[in-house]
Motif scaffolding. Structure first.
Motif, PDB file in Angstrom:
ATOM      1  N   CYS A  97       0.814  -1.217   0.000  1.00  0.00           N
ATOM      2  CA  CYS A  97       0.000   0.000   0.000  1.00  0.00           C
ATOM      3  C   CYS A  97       0.848   1.267   0.000  1.00  0.00           C
ATOM      4  N   GLN A  98       2.137   1.127   0.313  1.00  0.00           N
ATOM      5  CA  GLN A  98       3.041   2.272   0.343  1.00  0.00           C
ATOM      6  C   GLN A  98       3.844   2.409  -0.951  1.00  0.00           C
ATOM      7  N   LEU A  99       3.540   1.548  -1.910  1.00  0.00           N
ATOM      8  CA  LEU A  99       4.283   1.529  -3.174  1.00  0.00           C
ATOM      9  C   LEU A  99       3.381   1.916  -4.328  1.00  0.00           C
ATOM     10  N   SER A 100       3.964   2.527  -5.353  1.00  0.00           N
ATOM     11  CA  SER A 100       3.218   2.817  -6.579  1.00  0.00           C
ATOM     12  C   SER A 100       2.964   1.526  -7.342  1.00  0.00           C
ATOM     13  N   GLY A 101       2.105   1.587  -8.356  1.00  0.00           N
ATOM     14  CA  GLY A 101       1.831   0.397  -9.166  1.00  0.00           C
ATOM     15  C   GLY A 101       3.086  -0.143  -9.815  1.00  0.00           C
ATOM     16  N   GLY A 102       3.920   0.747 -10.329  1.00  0.00           N
ATOM     17  CA  GLY A 102       5.165   0.305 -10.959  1.00  0.00           C
ATOM     18  C   GLY A 102       6.097  -0.355  -9.969  1.00  0.00           C
ATOM     19  N   GLN A 103       6.154   0.187  -8.753  1.00  0.00           N
ATOM     20  CA  GLN A 103       6.993  -0.413  -7.721  1.00  0.00           C
ATOM     21  C   GLN A 103       6.458  -1.774  -7.290  1.00  0.00           C
ATOM     22  N   GLN A 104       5.136  -1.890  -7.171  1.00  0.00           N
ATOM     23  CA  GLN A 104       4.551  -3.188  -6.823  1.00  0.00           C
ATOM     24  C   GLN A 104       4.856  -4.230  -7.886  1.00  0.00           C
ATOM     25  N   GLN A 105       4.777  -3.821  -9.165  1.00  0.00           N
ATOM     26  CA  GLN A 105       5.072  -4.777 -10.217  1.00  0.00           C
ATOM     27  C   GLN A 105       6.532  -5.190 -10.192  1.00  0.00           C
ATOM     28  N   ARG A 106       7.414  -4.270  -9.825  1.00  0.00           N
ATOM     29  CA  ARG A 106       8.831  -4.622  -9.722  1.00  0.00           C
ATOM     30  C   ARG A 106       9.079  -5.595  -8.564  1.00  0.00           C
TER      31      ARG A 106
ATOM     32  N   GLU B  88       2.726   6.401 -17.800  1.00  0.00           N
ATOM     33  CA  GLU B  88       4.060   6.878 -17.428  1.00  0.00           C
ATOM     34  C   GLU B  88       4.841   5.871 -16.602  1.00  0.00           C
ATOM     35  N   LEU B  89       4.137   4.886 -16.003  1.00  0.00           N
ATOM     36  CA  LEU B  89       4.816   3.873 -15.205  1.00  0.00           C
ATOM     37  C   LEU B  89       5.249   2.667 -16.033  1.00  0.00           C
ATOM     38  N   THR B  90       4.717   2.574 -17.251  1.00  0.00           N
ATOM     39  CA  THR B  90       5.081   1.455 -18.120  1.00  0.00           C
ATOM     40  C   THR B  90       6.578   1.435 -18.388  1.00  0.00           C
ATOM     41  N   GLY B  91       7.166   2.604 -18.494  1.00  0.00           N
ATOM     42  CA  GLY B  91       8.600   2.701 -18.750  1.00  0.00           C
ATOM     43  C   GLY B  91       9.439   2.069 -17.661  1.00  0.00           C
ATOM     44  N   GLU B  92       8.954   2.105 -16.407  1.00  0.00           N
ATOM     45  CA  GLU B  92       9.674   1.470 -15.305  1.00  0.00           C
ATOM     46  C   GLU B  92       9.824  -0.028 -15.554  1.00  0.00           C
ATOM     47  N   ILE B  93       8.717  -0.638 -15.951  1.00  0.00           N
ATOM     48  CA  ILE B  93       8.727  -2.089 -16.154  1.00  0.00           C
ATOM     49  C   ILE B  93       9.526  -2.450 -17.406  1.00  0.00           C
TER      50      ILE B  93
END
Length: 261
Positions: free
Chosen positions: A154-163, A189-194
């Motif tokens: 719950c303290q992480l963004s969607g991109g961080q959770q996927q990582r 904008e979070l797709t780039g993280e993955i």
């Protein structure tokens, strides 16, 4: 020798035949993206390869060893299916993290549970757990989360959770890593993280199958692209061959429709 090979995979749901005889293989270190419209059979193929679904017909081989054969006299036991599943890692589109555990605990949970089955566990528990925890820290650092290990989902963004999900899948050292729409639950904008993480994995020869609806994502990360429609593979080639010079009319229509949206 292919690291993963599937022969004539058929899957029915009631009277509906979702997979109609899929032949598929890939080499160690290869990244294969599977694209196609909803209902084409992409995710069902992934679930059959990962033993979340039982194929009605066909064979699956890992490094030349047959691990599934519908024609075999004896059906696989639950223990054998579980052992086969450990050959693969699966990253879900909806993350599927345990909310009550930190990122670090999510990554160490499965390895610690499996470690309890080792014959030397009672005598070497402290050392085994230390190795698992060291590996988890390394994996979380590898996906850019060395400063988020103690955070809860719950303290992480969607991109961080996927990582975290990717690190968790890697923790069991799978032969092949499967992704089921890894960016579909993320803001653009979070797709780039993955993408960055998957590119890094590809550079280190991690073998991956990625089911995705993001065509540019597939183009940027995959060595090969497979286009599925109506439960069959219609195209299989490099991104340039499939996306820029498709041979099949259905592939062209699919790509044209996406370009218009």
């Amino acid at each position: 020798m292919p690291i993963l090979e599937a022969k004539n995979i058929v899957k029915n749901f009631g009277k509906t035949q979702v997979l109609k005889g899929i032949d598929f293989s890939m080499e160690k270190g290869e990244v294969v993206a599977v694209i196609g419209s909803s209902g084409s059979g992409k995710t069902t193929l992934l679930r059959c390869l990962n033993f979340l679904e039982d194929a009605d017909k066909g064979q699956i081989f890992v490094e030349g060893k047959c691990i599934y054969d519908t024609e075999a006299e004896k059906k696989l036991t639950a223990a054998q299916i579980r052992e086969n599943q450990l050959l693969f890692g699966l990253v879900f589109q909806s993350f599927n993290l345990f909310p009550q555990y930190s990122a670090f605990e999510n990554v160490t949970l499965a390895p610690k549970m499996l470690a309890k089955e080792r014959a030397d566990f009672k005598h070497n528990k402290k050392q085994i757990y230390a190795e698992i925890e060291e590996n988890a820290r390394g994996l979380l650092s590898r996906v850019g989360l060395s400063d988020r290990m103690d955070n809860y989902p719950c303290q992480l963004s969607g991109g961080q959770q996927q990582r975290v999900s990717i690190a968790r899948a890697l923790a069991l050292n799978p032969k092949v890593l499967f992704f089921d729409e890894p960016t579909s639950a993320l803001d653009p904008e979070l797709t780039g993280e993955i993408l960055k993480v998957i590119r890094d994995l590809a550079s280190k020869d991690v073998t991956m199958v990625i089911v995705t609806h993001e065509i540019e994502f597939a183009r940027n990360v995959a060595d090969r692209i497979i286009f599925m429609a109506d439960g069959v593979v219609l195209e299989d080639g490099t991104p340039e061959e499939v996306l820029d010079n498709p041979k099949n009319a259905k592939t062209r229509a699919f790509l044209q429709k996406l370009s218009e949206n």
